[in-house]
Design an enzyme around this catalytic site. Structure first.
Site, PDB file in Angstrom:
ATOM      1  N   MET A 160      -4.066  -6.966  -6.997  1.00 22.03           N
ATOM      2  CA  MET A 160      -3.592  -8.064  -7.835  1.00 22.03           C
ATOM      3  C   MET A 160      -4.719  -8.983  -8.326  1.00 22.03           C
ATOM      4  SD  MET A 160      -0.572  -7.085  -7.947  1.00 22.03           S
ATOM      5  CE  MET A 160       0.411  -8.352  -8.750  1.00 22.03           C
ATOM      6  N   ARG A 161      -5.913  -8.421  -8.458  1.00 21.25           N
ATOM      7  CA  ARG A 161      -7.045  -9.188  -8.999  1.00 21.25           C
ATOM      8  C   ARG A 161      -7.590  -8.457 -10.215  1.00 21.25           C
ATOM      9  NH1 ARG A 161      -8.442 -14.299  -6.884  1.00 21.25           N
ATOM     10  NH2 ARG A 161      -7.573 -14.392  -4.801  1.00 21.25           N
ATOM     11  N   ASN A 218       1.418   3.071  -2.604  1.00 22.28           N
ATOM     12  CA  ASN A 218       0.675   4.023  -3.444  1.00 22.28           C
ATOM     13  C   ASN A 218      -0.517   4.604  -2.687  1.00 22.28           C
ATOM     14  OD1 ASN A 218       1.763   4.308  -6.308  1.00 22.28           O
ATOM     15  ND2 ASN A 218       1.883   2.105  -5.964  1.00 22.28           N
ATOM     16  N   HIS A 224       0.235   1.173 -13.444  1.00 19.14           N
ATOM     17  CA  HIS A 224       1.035   0.041 -13.912  1.00 19.14           C
ATOM     18  C   HIS A 224       2.496   0.470 -13.998  1.00 19.14           C
ATOM     19  CE1 HIS A 224       1.943  -3.717 -15.845  1.00 19.14           C
ATOM     20  NE2 HIS A 224       2.654  -3.045 -16.721  1.00 19.14           N
ATOM     21  N   GLY A 261       0.782  -1.228   0.000  1.00 17.29           N
ATOM     22  CA  GLY A 261       0.000   0.000   0.000  1.00 17.29           C
ATOM     23  C   GLY A 261       0.814   1.279   0.000  1.00 17.29           C
ATOM     24  N   ASN A 316      -6.219   2.568 -12.709  1.00 16.64           N
ATOM     25  CA  ASN A 316      -5.163   1.633 -12.335  1.00 16.64           C
ATOM     26  C   ASN A 316      -3.802   2.289 -12.562  1.00 16.64           C
ATOM     27  OD1 ASN A 316      -4.020  -0.889 -11.571  1.00 16.64           O
ATOM     28  ND2 ASN A 316      -3.702  -1.414 -13.721  1.00 16.64           N
TER      29      ASN A 316
HETATM   30  C1  GRF Z   1       3.047  -1.027  -7.709  1.00 16.63           C
HETATM   31  O1  GRF Z   1       4.281  -1.145  -8.349  1.00 16.63           O
HETATM   32  C2  GRF Z   1       1.942  -1.066  -8.703  1.00 16.63           C
HETATM   33  O2  GRF Z   1       2.215  -0.384  -9.885  1.00 16.63           O
HETATM   34  C3  GRF Z   1       1.870  -2.535  -8.970  1.00 16.63           C
HETATM   35  O3  GRF Z   1       1.989  -3.117  -7.681  1.00 16.63           O
HETATM   36  C4  GRF Z   1       2.764  -2.262  -6.855  1.00 16.63           C
HETATM   37  C5  GRF Z   1       1.970  -1.951  -5.628  1.00 16.63           C
HETATM   38  O4  GRF Z   1       2.711  -1.411  -4.601  1.00 16.63           O
HETATM   39  N1  GRF Z   1       0.701  -2.897  -9.710  1.00 16.63           N
HETATM   40  P1  GRF Z   1       2.003  -0.838  -3.303  1.00 16.63           P
HETATM   41  O5  GRF Z   1       1.077  -1.895  -2.734  1.00 16.63           O
HETATM   42  O6  GRF Z   1       1.237   0.414  -3.690  1.00 16.63           O
HETATM   43  O7  GRF Z   1       3.123  -0.533  -2.363  1.00 16.63           O
END
Ligand code: GRF
Length: 201
Positions: free
Chosen positions: A90-91, A14, A109, A12, A107
């Site tokens: 991740m779903r 982000n 990426h 988490g 989203n």
């Molecule tokens: C990020 O790199 C995102 O782009 C990818 O998974 C990671 C998630 O990191 N899809 P976090 O859970 O936000 O630390």
């Protein structure tokens, strides 16, 4: 001000960047609910520390993917979410969720889509030997890592990079770009034209 529902599966960081951007006034939004596809995700702790309601789903909930997404859509709507933000979720998101939030699921990426889609965007770019990769924020649709692109930022791959050092720089860019892209949405500056391309005003 927009009300965000955030979907996570892991650490988490982000989500934390979004929480911090809201606290500093850089992002005019409120996170109304955080849903995790894993009940032990560290991101849930971050949300709780910020006083945000959370819901952790056990794996079995996803045995019926459509039912899982109906449940999430209901909870998000009940919490008053206007946009859904996938942050390391991740779903797949399926029709019940996409239909409940049409062109309102976002989203991030860790590569420059359409290059290197999938669950290993950073490692795939590194292994391919490209000199530039980056970060993409886009609207989610039924196809994984597709959908109208809102914002992208390049990250150079250096001669002395390891996968770890590259990951670090990509994540730092994610943490800047995601709140900025969401702020464009909060300001009502993001629209999708008839060719399904994002226009920023
Ligand atoms: C990020 O790199 C995102 O782009 C990818 O998974 C990671 C998630 O990191 N899809 P976090 O859970 O936000 O630390």
């Amino acid at each position: 001000m927009i009300r965000l529902g955030v979907l996570i599966s892991g650490s988490g960081t982000n989500l934390q960047a979004i929480i911090d951007a809201i606290a500093s006034g850089a992002l005019d939004a409120e996170v109304v609910l955080v849903v995790s596809s894993k009940p032990d995700a560290y991101g849930l702790k971050r949300a709780q520390e910020a006083g945000i309601s959370t819901m952790g789903l056990i794996r079995e909930v996803y045995n019926d993917r459509e039912a899982a997404d109906r449940l999430i859509a209901n909870e998000m709507q009940r919490a008053g979410a206007e946009h859904l933000v996938m942050a390391g979720y991740m779903r797949m998101v399926n029709a019940p969720l996409l239909d409940a939030f049409p062109d309102r699921v976002i989203n991030i990426h860790p590569a420059l889509l359409p290059a290197f889609p999938g669950a290993h965007g950073i490692a795939d770019a590194f292994a391919a030997g490209v000199k530039v990769t980056g970060v993409t924020v886009h609207f989610a649709n039924a196809v994984y890592d597709e959908g109208p692109i809102i914002a992208q930022r390049p990250v150079e791959i250096r001669e002395d990079d390891t996968l770890e050092s590259l990951e670090e720089r990509i994540h730092a860019v994610e943490h800047e770009l995601y709140p900025q892209a969401l702020q464009l949405i909060a300001q009502g500056r993001v629209s999708i034209d008839k060719d399904r391309k994002v226009r920023i005003s």
